[in-house]
Write an enzyme that holds these catalytic residues in place. Structure first.
Site, PDB file in Angstrom:
ATOM      1  N   THR B  55       0.792  -1.221   0.000  1.00  0.00           N
ATOM      2  CA  THR B  55       0.000   0.000   0.000  1.00  0.00           C
ATOM      3  C   THR B  55       0.823   1.268   0.000  1.00  0.00           C
ATOM      4  O   THR B  55       2.007   1.228   0.270  1.00  0.00           O
ATOM      5  CB  THR B  55      -0.793  -0.020   1.315  1.00  0.00           C
ATOM      6  OG1 THR B  55      -1.549  -1.204   1.328  1.00  0.00           O
ATOM      7  CG2 THR B  55      -1.721   1.140   1.486  1.00  0.00           C
ATOM      8  N   ASP B  71      -4.174   4.683  -1.285  1.00  0.00           N
ATOM      9  CA  ASP B  71      -4.456   4.151  -2.623  1.00  0.00           C
ATOM     10  C   ASP B  71      -5.526   3.076  -2.461  1.00  0.00           C
ATOM     11  O   ASP B  71      -6.052   2.883  -1.367  1.00  0.00           O
ATOM     12  CB  ASP B  71      -3.174   3.581  -3.255  1.00  0.00           C
ATOM     13  CG  ASP B  71      -2.794   2.244  -2.638  1.00  0.00           C
ATOM     14  OD1 ASP B  71      -2.681   1.240  -3.370  1.00  0.00           O
ATOM     15  OD2 ASP B  71      -2.645   2.202  -1.408  1.00  0.00           O
ATOM     16  N   ARG B  73      -5.385  -0.331  -4.049  1.00  0.00           N
ATOM     17  CA  ARG B  73      -5.040  -1.656  -4.608  1.00  0.00           C
ATOM     18  C   ARG B  73      -4.707  -2.633  -3.488  1.00  0.00           C
ATOM     19  O   ARG B  73      -3.921  -2.312  -2.601  1.00  0.00           O
ATOM     20  CB  ARG B  73      -3.847  -1.519  -5.546  1.00  0.00           C
ATOM     21  CG  ARG B  73      -3.296  -2.858  -6.037  1.00  0.00           C
ATOM     22  CD  ARG B  73      -2.058  -2.684  -6.883  1.00  0.00           C
ATOM     23  NE  ARG B  73      -2.380  -2.249  -8.235  1.00  0.00           N
ATOM     24  CZ  ARG B  73      -1.458  -2.087  -9.196  1.00  0.00           C
ATOM     25  NH1 ARG B  73      -0.208  -2.325  -8.950  1.00  0.00           N
ATOM     26  NH2 ARG B  73      -1.816  -1.689 -10.391  1.00  0.00           N
ATOM     27  N   LYS B  87      -9.159   1.628   2.188  1.00  0.00           N
ATOM     28  CA  LYS B  87      -8.136   1.485   3.223  1.00  0.00           C
ATOM     29  C   LYS B  87      -8.260   2.517   4.323  1.00  0.00           C
ATOM     30  O   LYS B  87      -7.468   2.490   5.275  1.00  0.00           O
ATOM     31  CB  LYS B  87      -6.746   1.607   2.575  1.00  0.00           C
ATOM     32  CG  LYS B  87      -6.513   0.507   1.559  1.00  0.00           C
ATOM     33  CD  LYS B  87      -5.120   0.493   1.020  1.00  0.00           C
ATOM     34  CE  LYS B  87      -5.059  -0.432  -0.179  1.00  0.00           C
ATOM     35  NZ  LYS B  87      -3.745  -0.524  -0.779  1.00  0.00           N
ATOM     36  N   GLY B 101      -0.429  -3.334   5.402  1.00  0.00           N
ATOM     37  CA  GLY B 101       0.024  -4.601   5.952  1.00  0.00           C
ATOM     38  C   GLY B 101      -0.965  -5.699   5.619  1.00  0.00           C
ATOM     39  O   GLY B 101      -1.537  -5.709   4.546  1.00  0.00           O
ATOM     40  N   SER B 183       4.265  -0.079   1.392  1.00  0.00           N
ATOM     41  CA  SER B 183       5.384  -0.303   0.476  1.00  0.00           C
ATOM     42  C   SER B 183       5.696   0.947  -0.335  1.00  0.00           C
ATOM     43  O   SER B 183       6.825   1.138  -0.778  1.00  0.00           O
ATOM     44  CB  SER B 183       5.073  -1.473  -0.468  1.00  0.00           C
ATOM     45  OG  SER B 183       3.903  -1.204  -1.196  1.00  0.00           O
ATOM     46  N   ASP B 220       5.364   2.633  -7.189  1.00  0.00           N
ATOM     47  CA  ASP B 220       5.425   1.408  -6.403  1.00  0.00           C
ATOM     48  C   ASP B 220       4.489   0.387  -7.028  1.00  0.00           C
ATOM     49  O   ASP B 220       3.330   0.683  -7.297  1.00  0.00           O
ATOM     50  CB  ASP B 220       5.007   1.713  -4.959  1.00  0.00           C
ATOM     51  CG  ASP B 220       4.903   0.457  -4.123  1.00  0.00           C
ATOM     52  OD1 ASP B 220       3.936   0.323  -3.360  1.00  0.00           O
ATOM     53  OD2 ASP B 220       5.799  -0.400  -4.245  1.00  0.00           O
ATOM     54  N   SER B 223       1.186  -0.589  -5.049  1.00  0.00           N
ATOM     55  CA  SER B 223       0.074   0.347  -4.902  1.00  0.00           C
ATOM     56  C   SER B 223      -0.463   0.687  -6.278  1.00  0.00           C
ATOM     57  O   SER B 223       0.277   0.643  -7.269  1.00  0.00           O
ATOM     58  CB  SER B 223       0.546   1.638  -4.247  1.00  0.00           C
ATOM     59  OG  SER B 223       1.343   1.367  -3.139  1.00  0.00           O
TER      60      SER B 223
END
Lengths: 229, 288
Positions: B55, B71, B73, B87, B101, B183, B220, B223
């Site tokens: 994330t 985000d 995803r 999220k 996580g 991430s 990233d 995400s």
């Protein structure tokens, strides 16, 4: 607190003290992602790949296509470990030149495929980490032999693309469907659509799609943008 | 009653051992799991992994409150499991929490603390404070010693002003004016370190958070998809989902609908159900 890591493979509790030198392995390989796809019809062949080069969770480049033109009638798609892709294509190009100089003609697609097989097997015990697909035309292609439309996907999203191609080009798992031969326009449209879908669900596929269309006129390129996230 | 339970234990002692449940994780099956895992690996398979969100989440304190961003995803390995998951979780009317996580851990942890905080708020008769939610979350995560893989960005406005915390899976917390997790946190933090100023206006703060999440989404691989924002001020919450559809689904030119009869029918049995329609409710499925 006891955890799963405290137990070894045989179920006994591992002893928690420093036992001596610990081996840290060096891996000569990395996975740089990317998906390649090749489709062959009656009088054309396509080799397509996405242009994203990644490693871990990062992107190295958004413009690194994986199709390499070998001759006027053959294109190879290579994905996997980028270092080995570059080295392998360099070796193939050198061998093509050697063949041309000693035999006074270009290598045919079939010959290139056979040669690639021997090159890869030569490294059987320290392999090239590359997924290869060769697409091309044969000059005196006997149309009877190549009547069947062939297609293959390789690379990170291959498991997502291959079943869809089996259905749309091979007409598998369907009944009462008219089995038309694949035209060049339909094949290009299908390749664009499958890559759009692969970019939705595979994190390694995206940025842009490059299609090399091989006909008797030569090799034509088409670039289509894909999702950048 | 206690006496009858003791009697039952003594009777059951001949059949099984009476044990009090101590709470927390039960590690009884670890030995068995280690043996099973070794056996599975010998056959060449691997055990299933927990789904992580991979994330980018972040938060920023500005003049009138806090802005939280995330985000959308969710990944399972390197395959996108959910293209539009939420999220930013509700904790209380004035406190929201972004989670990175393990997806199940962030969802359940925030729901448990939200429920406990509501009861606490009814007991005190006051609007809950962000520091309270922070304390409850860190005490729970520390109790589980990092086994609950929840990395959270907690933000809200209470009677003492706007507050923002980052909470790590092992139970440590940081109270800061701007935080990122997940991430894509490095990509988002790069944007914050460039453009953050104290006491920003609302539009500037929203733009900054939007750009930080966008940096995570595009740079990233864990995400992606859209940007959700949550703007919390004194007395008002703007839950903007989606705030920015940064990635539209590609448009396919072909038609991939199948005609009736494409799937062969082997056998057909029709059983009429004699029912009376009382109420009809149609809910469309997202077939995009």
């Amino acid at each position: 607190m006891i955890s799963a890591q405290a137990y070894g493979g045989n179920g006994k509790v591992k002893e928690y003290h420093y036992t001596g030198p610990v081996e840290h392995k060096f891996s000569p390989y990395a996975f740089n992602g990317g998906t390649v796809l090749a489709v062959a019809g009656e009088d054309f062949a396509l080799v397509a790949s996405d242009t994203r080069l990644s490693e871990g969770y990062s992107i190295h480049s958004r413009d690194s296509p994986k199709c390499y033109k070998l001759t006027d009638t053959t294109v190879i798609g290579c994905s996997g470990f980028h270092g080995d892709c570059l080295t392998l294509t360099k070796i193939i190009e050198a061998r093509l030149k050697m063949y041309k100089h000693s035999n006074n003609k270009s290598m045919t697609s079939g010959a290139i495929a056979a040669m690639l097989s021997t090159i890869l097997y030569g490294r059987r015990f320290f392999p090239y980490y590359v997924y290869n697909i060769i697409g091309g035309l044969d000059e005196e292609g006997d149309s009877e032999t190549y009547k069947q439309d062939t297609y293959k996907a390789g690379g990170s999203a291959s498991a997502m693309l291959q079943p869809l191609l089996d259905n749309q080009i091979g007409f598998k798992n369907m009944e009462n469907v008219e089995q038309l031969p694949l035209s060049q326009e339909k094949a290009v449209q299908l390749v664009k659509d499958v890559f759009i879908s692969a970019a939705e669900r595979d994190v390694y596929t995206g940025d842009a799609l490059k299609i090399c269309i091989i006909t008797k006129e030569g090799v034509r390129e088409e670039i289509v943008p894909l999702r950048k996230d | 009653s206690r006496a009858s339970r003791k009697r039952e234990c003594r009777i059951m002692a001949t059949v099984s051992v009476c044990q009090y449940h101590r709470g927390g994780f039960s590690f009884e099956n670890c030995k068995r799991n280690a043996l099973l895992e070794a056996d599975i690996n010998k056959l060449g398979f691997s055990s299933p992994a927990a789904r992580k969100t991979g994330t980018t989440i972040c938060g920023v304190v500005y003049k009138d409150g806090v802005v939280l961003g995330a985000d959308t995803r969710a990944t399972e390995g390197m395959v996108v499991a959910d293209k539009n998951c939420s999220k930013i979780h509700y904790i209380s009317p004035n406190v929201y929490c972004c989670g990175a996580g393990t997806a199940a851990d962030t969802e359940m942890t925030t729901q448990i603390i939200s429920s406990n905080l509501e009861l606490h708020s009814l007991s005190t008769g006051r609007l809950p404070r962000v520091a309270t939610a922070n304390r409850m979350l860190k005490q729970m995560l520390f109790r589980y010693q990092g086994y609950i893989g929840a990395a959270l960005v907690l933000g809200g406005v209470d009677c003492t002003g706007p507050h923002l915390y980052s909470i790590y899976p092992h139970g440590s917390t940081d109270k800061l004016p701007y935080v990122t997790m997940g991430s894509g946190s490095l990509a988002a933090m790069a944007v914050f370190e460039d453009r953050y100023r104290p006491n920003m206006e609302e539009e500037e703060a929203k733009r900054l958070v939007r750009d930080a999440i966008a940096a995570g989404i595009f740079n990233d691989l864990g995400s992606g998809s859209n940007i959700d924002l949550c703007v919390i001020t004194k007395g008002k919450v703007d839950y903007l989902r989606p705030h920015d559809v940064a990635n539209k689904k590609g448009v396919r030119t072909g038609n991939y609908r199948y005609k009736h009869g494409t799937t062969g029918v082997l056998a057909k049995t029709v059983t009429p159900l004699n029912l009376e329609v009382v109420e009809e409710n149609v809910q469309t499925m997202d077939t995009s």
